[in-house]
Design a protein around this motif. Sequence first.
Motif, PDB file in Angstrom:
ATOM      1  N   ASP A 109     131.753 -13.700  64.905  1.00  0.00           N
ATOM      2  CA  ASP A 109     130.666 -12.788  65.264  1.00  0.00           C
ATOM      3  C   ASP A 109     129.546 -13.615  65.881  1.00  0.00           C
ATOM      4  OD1 ASP A 109     128.648 -10.267  63.512  1.00  0.00           O
ATOM      5  OD2 ASP A 109     129.139 -10.575  65.636  1.00  0.00           O
ATOM      6  N   VAL A 110     128.743 -12.941  66.756  1.00  0.00           N
ATOM      7  CA  VAL A 110     127.579 -13.557  67.381  1.00  0.00           C
ATOM      8  C   VAL A 110     126.412 -12.594  67.238  1.00  0.00           C
ATOM      9  CG1 VAL A 110     126.585 -14.484  69.490  1.00  0.00           C
ATOM     10  CG2 VAL A 110     129.023 -14.777  69.027  1.00  0.00           C
ATOM     11  N   TRP A 111     125.342 -13.033  66.612  1.00  0.00           N
ATOM     12  CA  TRP A 111     124.140 -12.202  66.496  1.00  0.00           C
ATOM     13  C   TRP A 111     122.919 -13.105  66.525  1.00  0.00           C
ATOM     14  CZ3 TRP A 111     126.936 -14.034  62.565  1.00  0.00           C
ATOM     15  CH2 TRP A 111     126.258 -14.568  61.468  1.00  0.00           C
ATOM     16  N   GLY A 112     121.917 -12.620  67.311  1.00  0.00           N
ATOM     17  CA  GLY A 112     120.698 -13.413  67.433  1.00  0.00           C
ATOM     18  C   GLY A 112     121.013 -14.821  67.926  1.00  0.00           C
ATOM     19  N   GLY A 113     120.498 -15.811  67.215  1.00  0.00           N
ATOM     20  CA  GLY A 113     120.795 -17.208  67.530  1.00  0.00           C
ATOM     21  C   GLY A 113     121.851 -17.794  66.628  1.00  0.00           C
ATOM     22  N   ASN A 114     122.746 -16.948  66.051  1.00  0.00           N
ATOM     23  CA  ASN A 114     123.734 -17.380  65.077  1.00  0.00           C
ATOM     24  C   ASN A 114     125.131 -17.058  65.598  1.00  0.00           C
ATOM     25  OD1 ASN A 114     121.540 -17.929  63.283  1.00  0.00           O
ATOM     26  ND2 ASN A 114     121.464 -15.732  62.858  1.00  0.00           N
ATOM     27  N   VAL A 115     126.096 -17.904  65.203  1.00  0.00           N
ATOM     28  CA  VAL A 115     127.505 -17.706  65.533  1.00  0.00           C
ATOM     29  C   VAL A 115     128.316 -17.968  64.272  1.00  0.00           C
ATOM     30  CG1 VAL A 115     129.451 -18.534  66.868  1.00  0.00           C
ATOM     31  CG2 VAL A 115     127.222 -18.339  67.944  1.00  0.00           C
ATOM     32  N   ALA A 116     129.209 -17.026  63.909  1.00  0.00           N
ATOM     33  CA  ALA A 116     130.081 -17.169  62.747  1.00  0.00           C
ATOM     34  C   ALA A 116     131.438 -17.659  63.208  1.00  0.00           C
ATOM     35  CB  ALA A 116     130.206 -15.837  62.007  1.00  0.00           C
ATOM     36  N   LEU A 117     131.904 -18.788  62.638  1.00  0.00           N
ATOM     37  CA  LEU A 117     133.192 -19.390  62.981  1.00  0.00           C
ATOM     38  C   LEU A 117     134.136 -19.292  61.795  1.00  0.00           C
ATOM     39  CD1 LEU A 117     131.995 -22.666  64.746  1.00  0.00           C
ATOM     40  CD2 LEU A 117     132.598 -20.493  65.808  1.00  0.00           C
ATOM     41  N   VAL A 118     135.423 -19.061  62.075  1.00  0.00           N
ATOM     42  CA  VAL A 118     136.475 -19.009  61.058  1.00  0.00           C
ATOM     43  C   VAL A 118     137.647 -19.813  61.591  1.00  0.00           C
ATOM     44  CG1 VAL A 118     138.024 -17.534  59.741  1.00  0.00           C
ATOM     45  CG2 VAL A 118     135.712 -16.753  60.224  1.00  0.00           C
ATOM     46  N   TRP A 119     138.276 -20.620  60.727  1.00  0.00           N
ATOM     47  CA  TRP A 119     139.432 -21.391  61.154  1.00  0.00           C
ATOM     48  C   TRP A 119     140.444 -21.480  60.019  1.00  0.00           C
ATOM     49  CZ3 TRP A 119     134.608 -23.303  60.202  1.00  0.00           C
ATOM     50  CH2 TRP A 119     134.469 -24.202  59.153  1.00  0.00           C
ATOM     51  N   THR A 120     141.642 -21.885  60.385  1.00  0.00           N
ATOM     52  CA  THR A 120     142.739 -22.007  59.412  1.00  0.00           C
ATOM     53  C   THR A 120     142.997 -23.479  59.127  1.00  0.00           C
ATOM     54  OG1 THR A 120     144.342 -21.956  61.204  1.00  0.00           O
ATOM     55  CG2 THR A 120     143.798 -19.843  60.141  1.00  0.00           C
ATOM     56  N   LEU A 121     143.625 -23.731  57.975  1.00  0.00           N
ATOM     57  CA  LEU A 121     143.905 -25.106  57.567  1.00  0.00           C
ATOM     58  C   LEU A 121     144.810 -25.795  58.576  1.00  0.00           C
ATOM     59  CD1 LEU A 121     144.517 -24.543  53.758  1.00  0.00           C
ATOM     60  CD2 LEU A 121     142.471 -25.452  54.837  1.00  0.00           C
ATOM     61  N   ILE A 127     126.776 -21.013  62.333  1.00  0.00           N
ATOM     62  CA  ILE A 127     125.952 -21.978  63.068  1.00  0.00           C
ATOM     63  C   ILE A 127     124.668 -21.268  63.486  1.00  0.00           C
ATOM     64  CG2 ILE A 127     125.846 -23.576  65.003  1.00  0.00           C
ATOM     65  CD1 ILE A 127     127.952 -24.233  62.899  1.00  0.00           C
ATOM     66  N   THR A 128     123.545 -21.832  63.120  1.00  0.00           N
ATOM     67  CA  THR A 128     122.264 -21.202  63.380  1.00  0.00           C
ATOM     68  C   THR A 128     121.441 -22.035  64.356  1.00  0.00           C
ATOM     69  OG1 THR A 128     121.266 -22.335  61.489  1.00  0.00           O
ATOM     70  CG2 THR A 128     122.261 -20.178  61.075  1.00  0.00           C
ATOM     71  N   GLU A 129     120.261 -21.481  64.698  1.00  0.00           N
ATOM     72  CA  GLU A 129     119.281 -22.141  65.559  1.00  0.00           C
ATOM     73  C   GLU A 129     119.861 -22.510  66.919  1.00  0.00           C
ATOM     74  OE1 GLU A 129     116.851 -24.280  61.893  1.00  0.00           O
ATOM     75  OE2 GLU A 129     117.623 -25.468  63.548  1.00  0.00           O
ATOM     76  N   LEU A 130     120.631 -21.562  67.512  1.00  0.00           N
ATOM     77  CA  LEU A 130     121.154 -21.760  68.857  1.00  0.00           C
ATOM     78  C   LEU A 130     120.147 -21.239  69.880  1.00  0.00           C
ATOM     79  CD1 LEU A 130     124.857 -20.705  68.272  1.00  0.00           C
ATOM     80  CD2 LEU A 130     123.900 -23.000  68.314  1.00  0.00           C
ATOM     81  N   VAL A 131     120.121 -21.811  71.072  1.00  0.00           N
ATOM     82  CA  VAL A 131     119.130 -21.495  72.097  1.00  0.00           C
ATOM     83  C   VAL A 131     119.532 -20.210  72.798  1.00  0.00           C
ATOM     84  CG1 VAL A 131     117.997 -22.314  74.186  1.00  0.00           C
ATOM     85  CG2 VAL A 131     118.625 -23.925  72.381  1.00  0.00           C
ATOM     86  N   VAL A 132     118.583 -19.296  72.911  1.00  0.00           N
ATOM     87  CA  VAL A 132     118.846 -18.021  73.575  1.00  0.00           C
ATOM     88  C   VAL A 132     119.058 -18.281  75.070  1.00  0.00           C
ATOM     89  CG1 VAL A 132     117.867 -15.770  74.136  1.00  0.00           C
ATOM     90  CG2 VAL A 132     117.504 -16.762  71.873  1.00  0.00           C
ATOM     91  N   GLY A 133     120.063 -17.654  75.640  1.00  0.00           N
ATOM     92  CA  GLY A 133     120.377 -17.796  77.056  1.00  0.00           C
ATOM     93  C   GLY A 133     121.454 -18.833  77.331  1.00  0.00           C
TER      94      GLY A 133
END
Length: 1263
Positions: A1037-1049, A1087-1093
């Motif tokens: 997911d991506v919202w605001g300046g945040n991105v949610a990452l998921v991975w497998t072993l 992951i937070t505090e990403l730059v907008v744009g």
Amino acid sequence: MPEPTKKDEMPNGQPEESVAPDSKGAPPLPEISLEISPPPEAVAEVKEPVETDGKKPEPAEPEPLQAMMAHELSPIENGSNQPQTGGVGVKEQAESANSTVKEEGHCSPPLPDDDAAAANTTSPTPHADDSVTVPAMGRKDSVWSLGDGQAPEDLDKPIDTPPLSILLIEKPQSGTVNVGGDITFVAKVEAKDLLRKPTIKWFKGKWMDLASKTGKHLQLKETFDRVTKIHTFEMHIIKAKENYAGNYRCEVTYKDKFDSCSFDLEIKEDGQGSQNIDIRSAFKRSSEGQEDAGELDFSGLLKHREPKQQDDTPEVDVWEILKNARPDEYEKIAFMYGITDLRGLLKRMKKIPKEEKKSEAFAKKLEPAYQVDKGGKIRLVVDLADPTVDLKWYKNGQEIRPSPNQRKYIFEHKGTQRIMVINNCNSNDDAAYSVAAGDEKCTTELFVKELPVKIVKDIEAVKTTVNERIELECEVSEAGAQVKWMKNGVEVPTGVRSRYRVKCEGTKHFLVIDDASREDTGTYSIMASGGTSEARVQVDLKPLKIYQDLQDMTVLLGQPIKLHCEIYPGNVPGRWYRNGQLIQPNDRINILQRHKNHRLEIETSSLHDAGDYTFVPEGYSQSLSAKIHIVDPPRVHLDSLNFPENTVTVVAGNKLRLEIPISGEPAPRVVWMKGERVILESGHRVRAETYGDQTSLTIEVTEREDTGNYKIVLQNEAGEATASVKIKVVDIPDPPEAPLVPVVGGDWCSMTWEPPKYDGGSPILGYFIERKKKQSSRWMRLNFDLIKETSFEPKKMIEGVPYEVRVFAVNAIGVSKPSEPSKAFTPLAVTSEPTMLVVDDVTDTTVTVKWRPPETIGAAGLDGYLVEYCVEGTDDWVVSNKELTEKTRYTITGLSPGCKILVRVKAINAAGASAPRSLQHSILVKEVIEPPKIRVPRHLKQTYTRRVGEAVNLVVPFMGKPRPKVTWLKEGKPIEPTHVSIRNSDCDSIIFIRKAERSHSGKYEMTVQVDNHVDKAIIDIQIVDLPGPPQCVTIEDVWGGNVALVWTLPKDNGNAPITGYTIQKADKKTMEWFTCIEHYHRTCITITELVVGNEYFFRIFSENMCGLSETATQTKKSALIVKEGLQVKTQEYNDHDFKEAPRFTQPLINTFAVAGYNTTLNCSVRANPRAKVIWMKNKIIIIDDPRYRMFSNQGVCTLEIRKPSPYDGGLYTCKAINDLGEAQVDCKLEVKGGFTFYELMQRGVPLHLIDKYMNEAKIVEQK
């Protein structure tokens, strides 16, 4: 950067709307900027239009023009009747196109006549004669309207044709290349009339200098053929891309000569239908920040714009909107629908076939551009479909009206043709012209070429002296022309603080130097656009006059020195020299100059100030000289020697060299005397010497008779000095008498002696003692500190060895000779008893004991040991060994089973037997079974971990009697000896793996057995490696300046638990990776505090105890950080799976090699992921053998065999393995030529292989 503004254009980038007088508010015509660069071939291929059935065929567009148009920002085709206007980006490209049209005039040769110029209207070359033809002037239906210009009779005068190329003998030609291909452009310059190499520059478009773009895609090369005297310049374009297409220019410069040529590059690619392309995703710029971004590309100059929100209705067909829109609306539509790659869009639009719209008003329109020389004339011709239509001409949007008083513009009617002639063209006529017929209109560009400014009157050479005024004059062909003054090829500075002044009076130009100096000498030149002129300026010095010369002087040491001279001219500086060395002013030396007077003053003179002084005026070859002589009385400097009471003590027999410093100028005469006797310089043993600033007295071998007072006498012209020195000669004492040795012990003795009879003139300070073995000649000192007494006790001597001792006497001078040796004496002693006697083994009939040697062995040494035993309860000791044994272990045999015995051991030497060493307890003669016991080391009780490639060497000790049987199992199965080496001994077992692999991991079971007694131990060995990357990383997911990452072993954990993950991010523009977090344990993160744009990619490394994985798994999609309320939808796509099992594309080939010469085996393999390559000889893997070298480069596998022998022949196999499978190829290698048995032994070949090889060689010889 601010975008350029075209002439007659407002600062905001829109054309200025201006209405001509009496135009009744007619709307202005928009300007169209075209980039036209047709090669000479295009002019010849254009045919004259032929009218058929009253309709005129539409003119075809030349192919080079189409190649250039593919690089423009708006697709403009000949014959279109719609206004072609663009935004800011279009104007910027038009500026570059205009410059190209102006500068490429040298590349097109002039047309032969006026008919050809009239026919080839689609290629407006500047050399075509635009004058009115004779048949046209003679027609009666022609109507003339005179404006501001020349008389009609002057229109027939031919226009001057510019000169052809003056430097380039071979010009670069336009070319076509496919995407990814290579192409080379060549330019040649003849150097017969050139003194140095010309300067060449390569450009793309108007301003991009390609010298700064050289790299892996662009290379510039220069060569010179000394035979043909031709410079060859090459431009190589490697792996061409689509954005490399366009117009290029080559400029060559040599002094005042200039030549240039333009050429086109067309990039071909496989066309694809636009129906299957998502235009909004296909033309989003994705190469920004990548490896090739900005290479030969103008797109890097476009301003960065924030992404606009997409339309809510994705079903809109943007292709249809663009097809039906005007070209000036392309940019607006592109940004409206989020398309950033405007160039790629226009290229794709260019390939779409268009429906040509026939003009209703014009049968033939104006050419896109015209060029004329300054002062010449030009004809603008249009052909009307309807002659009755009103026609209006415009210049930069303002109507041109005919006037009877002005002859600048002449309007002519020839049937359906309408012609406007512009006479006496100047820079004001360089503008955009348009003609309107009813509602339709067409436009063109007129470029006026400036004529070169020529030198009418050359500058004259000047010869003058310093401080005079210099004025250089030159006259040019045009008043107010721009010129450049040069000195020795460098431009003359003309600033406010410059010594040079430049002025202009009409066509005359002046360079003035008010106060000339010698630095102004040189070659001065003036450079105009049409030529140069140069002259030599020589500035000389004025003659030198000497009013007062320098005078020679004699000065007493320490007094001041003053030198003075007077010369003319007075303002000339000079330099002072002493003995040819430049004199610099300091605290002691002052150099003064006042007008004509020059002075050198030295406050306190020294000896170094004596010499020849010279004054050299600057710039003159004459010089003034004088000599300075320094005198000083003689002196003897005894204080510097630091001798007490001027007494020198020397040891007899040594060499004495006494050096005493002296001074005096000139050098004084020195005399040495002892009493009344003068010491000569020619003496043999005693002599006196004088040199430089010191005198010396030398006595080669001093004797007692040399003691006494010595006198020194110094004389020179300034005075006399005397001094005296006392010399004392001393000697070493005589040797003492031979010492006596009254008492001798086991390892020591006692000795005494008498003092020496003569002490050498100095008191005895002590004695040194030395001893030696009688049979030896080497003496050893026993004391390092002096002994004051006359007795001593030497110790630590070896028993049984004869010794001798002697004595040295020591005084302040040195050590005397040694005394006579004492009489020889020998110490002796018996050895001590043996130590550590223990029972080693017991059987039914034998007892084995062992011991350690005695701690002290006597002087007679140790001959052996004697072992005795007796039955318990008796004192009858029986000697077990009839002969002495030298070993410290012995087995007593012939004993009765079940009896008890006592054992003792004695050490025997020449002095006799030592005290016996006995066992404390009796021994029962009966064999005892000791159950086996494995003593596992502490570090093996836990899991033993090693990395892949490391060596495994484990030692496991055990106990048991008799010798236990040891077996090893791995996971319940026997261990292959080819994989793991095992060596067993009586007390331990060693397991060794030279190079550990993952397959060596497991539980190893060790079993030790004695009869029915068994002991087992399990050793867990774990071979670990770096883990693999995570299998899949997705953006949840991506919202605001945040991105949610998921991975497998990861699929491969490296045979060790995963201890964490390292997450990295990269901006899509730069693709530079930065670490977000390390040692992260979960499989999801935000992951937070990403730059907008910005748009980000992410990748993740897995980590175990060995470290991070070698590769990382990257997200297939990127995350665009948008502002609140914006939504970005991206298309999903699946990557192509490039994985494949190993496959050999080139097998191994059977090879014959010559013994002693290196040979190689080669094959090629293809696999993804990269395969692991293994080489085998006779099915045995080649590992760490220095005779073999293995290489693998881009899938080509090579095995090099160094200096092979017949032993190296056999079957060689190359095996490639990856996760998807494996493959192998074989070949046979036969080595011809043999070696001797000695050569094979030197090469380290095993004996059984040498024997096999020699037998095979014999069989071959018999056949």
